[in-house]
Enzyme design. Sequence first.
Site, mmCIF file in Angstrom:
data_model
loop_
_atom_site.group_PDB
_atom_site.id
_atom_site.type_symbol
_atom_site.label_atom_id
_atom_site.label_comp_id
_atom_site.label_asym_id
_atom_site.label_seq_id
_atom_site.Cartn_x
_atom_site.Cartn_y
_atom_site.Cartn_z
ATOM 1 N N THR A 124 32.879 29.370 38.793
ATOM 2 C CA THR A 124 33.325 30.766 38.860
ATOM 3 C C THR A 124 33.885 31.175 40.222
ATOM 4 O O THR A 124 34.296 32.321 40.392
ATOM 5 C CB THR A 124 32.166 31.716 38.507
ATOM 6 O OG1 THR A 124 31.081 31.479 39.407
ATOM 7 C CG2 THR A 124 31.702 31.498 37.074
ATOM 8 N N TYR A 166 41.412 29.512 38.025
ATOM 9 C CA TYR A 166 40.186 29.880 37.306
ATOM 10 C C TYR A 166 40.512 30.362 35.901
ATOM 11 O O TYR A 166 39.963 29.868 34.907
ATOM 12 C CB TYR A 166 39.444 30.970 38.086
ATOM 13 C CG TYR A 166 38.261 31.559 37.345
ATOM 14 C CD1 TYR A 166 37.188 30.760 36.961
ATOM 15 C CD2 TYR A 166 38.208 32.924 37.044
ATOM 16 C CE1 TYR A 166 36.100 31.299 36.283
ATOM 17 C CE2 TYR A 166 37.128 33.470 36.380
ATOM 18 C CZ TYR A 166 36.080 32.655 36.004
ATOM 19 O OH TYR A 166 35.012 33.196 35.331
ATOM 20 N N LYS A 177 39.701 28.373 32.344
ATOM 21 C CA LYS A 177 38.837 29.049 31.376
ATOM 22 C C LYS A 177 39.554 29.232 30.038
ATOM 23 O O LYS A 177 38.933 29.113 28.973
ATOM 24 C CB LYS A 177 38.375 30.406 31.925
ATOM 25 C CG LYS A 177 37.368 30.311 33.059
ATOM 26 C CD LYS A 177 36.027 29.738 32.617
ATOM 27 C CE LYS A 177 35.255 30.725 31.771
ATOM 28 N NZ LYS A 177 33.892 30.204 31.415
#
Length: 303
Positions: free
Chosen positions: A74, A142, A146
């Site tokens: 994250t 990111y 994802k």
Amino acid sequence: MKILITGCRGQLGTELQRQLSAEGCVLGPLPERLRKATVIPVDIDDLDITDREATVAYIRRHQPDTVINCAAFTNVNGCETNRDAAFKVNALGPRNLAIACDKINARLIHVSTDYVFAGTPNGPDGHTPLDECCVPAPVSAYGQTKLLGEQYVQRFCRRHFIVRTAWLYGYHGKNFVKTMVNLGKTHSEVTVVNDQLGNPTNAVDLAYHLLKLAVSHDYGTYHCTCNGVCSWYEFASEIMRLAGLPCNVKPCTSAEYAAAHPESANRPAWSALDNCALRCTVGDEMRDWKDAINDFFKNWDGE
């Protein structure tokens, strides 16, 4: 019921275990089927989800009814500089869990993010929250990794829930709320962007709704954030107020922040989510973001 939780030591994994142990939370009791559930908490030392063969073997051996995937890379800036690691954890990890769950007909609840969206204005006024019909277009490593993780889950596991959340904070682990409080104790002023808007989300609310989904058959993609929209600046200001800290919160634009922090990854300017799928299925009991953060400070021990 047997539930396996990956990323069990993070803020969401910890909250899920707390609610399963207590059989409820401030929002209400858990569904009857989750009472006395067997919980299998795992983290990287127990199971490396980036290893496909190990993941399939582990899931086959433990035979969970449901897997809740809270494991993720994250660190948004870190994903830019270490894309391979982000790809392994955020994309291949969910793929491996999806393959493993499908082999034993288990449900997979995969937690994703508002960062799968571009952050461009939405709707006639440019400020319409994004529902599950909106098309993702991530602007960071990111968000891109994802999104691929979501796509793998959709492809490889028939009984899946993809749950996008945003701006998550909880009692355990690191998050924006604790960062602001720590800065407020040591600084007279902090600068926070005021042109990125979204939904601050309490891990208590998210965990409660993940567990509601765990006993449903309403498979698919969901948005699950606290209700109401604010900027990071407004969120930080509310945190300082509730913490009783005299620290002044100074607003700045994303462009100004990027100029001062060139290593910072792109972030969506508008990523406010709408919990449409929740409202239409198991019900949206997510609190208003101000009520949720107020409750957090009433119950947080400051650690």
